[in-house]
Motif scaffolding. Sequence first.
Motif, PDB file in Angstrom:
ATOM      1  N   THR A   1     -10.689   8.505  -3.153  1.00  0.00           N
ATOM      2  CA  THR A   1      -9.334   7.993  -2.937  1.00  0.00           C
ATOM      3  C   THR A   1      -9.310   7.195  -1.636  1.00  0.00           C
ATOM      4  O   THR A   1     -10.208   7.322  -0.800  1.00  0.00           O
ATOM      5  N   ALA A   2      -8.262   6.412  -1.459  1.00  0.00           N
ATOM      6  CA  ALA A   2      -8.109   5.652  -0.208  1.00  0.00           C
ATOM      7  C   ALA A   2      -8.031   6.604   0.979  1.00  0.00           C
ATOM      8  O   ALA A   2      -8.561   6.310   2.055  1.00  0.00           O
ATOM      9  N   THR A   3      -7.388   7.748   0.803  1.00  0.00           N
ATOM     10  CA  THR A   3      -7.284   8.728   1.889  1.00  0.00           C
ATOM     11  C   THR A   3      -8.664   9.257   2.268  1.00  0.00           C
ATOM     12  O   THR A   3      -9.001   9.355   3.452  1.00  0.00           O
ATOM     13  N   GLN A   4      -9.486   9.578   1.279  1.00  0.00           N
ATOM     14  CA  GLN A   4     -10.841  10.052   1.557  1.00  0.00           C
ATOM     15  C   GLN A   4     -11.678   8.967   2.236  1.00  0.00           C
ATOM     16  O   GLN A   4     -12.438   9.243   3.159  1.00  0.00           O
ATOM     17  N   LEU A   5     -11.531   7.738   1.769  1.00  0.00           N
ATOM     18  CA  LEU A   5     -12.302   6.634   2.334  1.00  0.00           C
ATOM     19  C   LEU A   5     -11.878   6.291   3.751  1.00  0.00           C
ATOM     20  O   LEU A   5     -12.696   5.854   4.554  1.00  0.00           O
ATOM     21  N   SER A   6     -10.604   6.490   4.073  1.00  0.00           N
ATOM     22  CA  SER A   6     -10.067   6.022   5.355  1.00  0.00           C
ATOM     23  C   SER A   6     -10.844   6.571   6.548  1.00  0.00           C
ATOM     24  O   SER A   6     -11.091   5.847   7.512  1.00  0.00           O
ATOM     25  N   GLU A   7     -11.259   7.818   6.496  1.00  0.00           N
ATOM     26  CA  GLU A   7     -11.988   8.391   7.627  1.00  0.00           C
ATOM     27  C   GLU A   7     -13.391   7.809   7.771  1.00  0.00           C
ATOM     28  O   GLU A   7     -13.982   7.853   8.843  1.00  0.00           O
TER      29      GLU A   7
ATOM     30  N   SER B   1      -6.167   1.359   1.268  1.00  0.00           N
ATOM     31  CA  SER B   1      -5.691   1.087  -0.088  1.00  0.00           C
ATOM     32  C   SER B   1      -5.491  -0.409  -0.315  1.00  0.00           C
ATOM     33  O   SER B   1      -5.866  -0.948  -1.362  1.00  0.00           O
ATOM     34  N   TRP B   2      -4.926  -1.082   0.679  1.00  0.00           N
ATOM     35  CA  TRP B   2      -4.719  -2.534   0.572  1.00  0.00           C
ATOM     36  C   TRP B   2      -6.059  -3.246   0.428  1.00  0.00           C
ATOM     37  O   TRP B   2      -6.211  -4.138  -0.402  1.00  0.00           O
ATOM     38  N   HIS B   3      -7.054  -2.852   1.224  1.00  0.00           N
ATOM     39  CA  HIS B   3      -8.369  -3.486   1.140  1.00  0.00           C
ATOM     40  C   HIS B   3      -9.039  -3.206  -0.206  1.00  0.00           C
ATOM     41  O   HIS B   3      -9.712  -4.088  -0.759  1.00  0.00           O
ATOM     42  N   LEU B   4      -8.850  -2.011  -0.739  1.00  0.00           N
ATOM     43  CA  LEU B   4      -9.423  -1.687  -2.048  1.00  0.00           C
ATOM     44  C   LEU B   4      -8.802  -2.545  -3.148  1.00  0.00           C
ATOM     45  O   LEU B   4      -9.503  -3.024  -4.046  1.00  0.00           O
TER      46      LEU B   4
END
Length: 195
Positions: free
Chosen positions: A40-46, A56-59
């Motif tokens: 998820t974007a949340t998992q990726l953010s870190e 999320s915007w970049h994805l």
Amino acid sequence: MSLRNPYGDFEITDPQAMRALAHPVRLAALSYLQKNGPATATQLSEHVGASPSVTSWHLRHLANFGLVSDGPPPEGVADKRQRWWQAVARGFRFEMPDTPEGAEAGRLLRAELISQALDYAQQWLVESEPHLDPLWSRTAGSSNTLVSLTLAEAEAVENAIEELLAPYVQRAEQDRPADAHPVRMIRLSLPEATT
């Protein structure tokens, strides 16, 4: 299987896609998804140094160019409202475009790829190498060799390396030997200017 793409990588031909992927957060997100699978974007953010909303915007931007898509949630995930992203291919490749605008986009992407590869190598030196079994540590290849090649010979060398690696890149997880170890192959071929 194409000799120029024996791994089945996603081929980027659009200079706009090259320019988009040259952004550090986007390239880091794609690299993470290729290595670790859906997230998820949340998992990726870190892992990419951006907030979940920015990630999320970049994805979504990467999805516009076909580099990522909606992915299935892992088994056992109860919350179906989360959006899971996946890389569409295990890797990507591009050839330098022959237009001035395309070449500029290609150089931006190449520069970010080299920057992240060098960062990865430095991180490996600090975090992984000290903990490796000495036998594995000795297999880490480091060389800096200058060769004189014609254009045809340089292409032949590149094709031979890719052909040699292809069976290992494409091997399914269930076919890997029990003692197989992940090995990151970072390859830079840097033709030197002669004038």
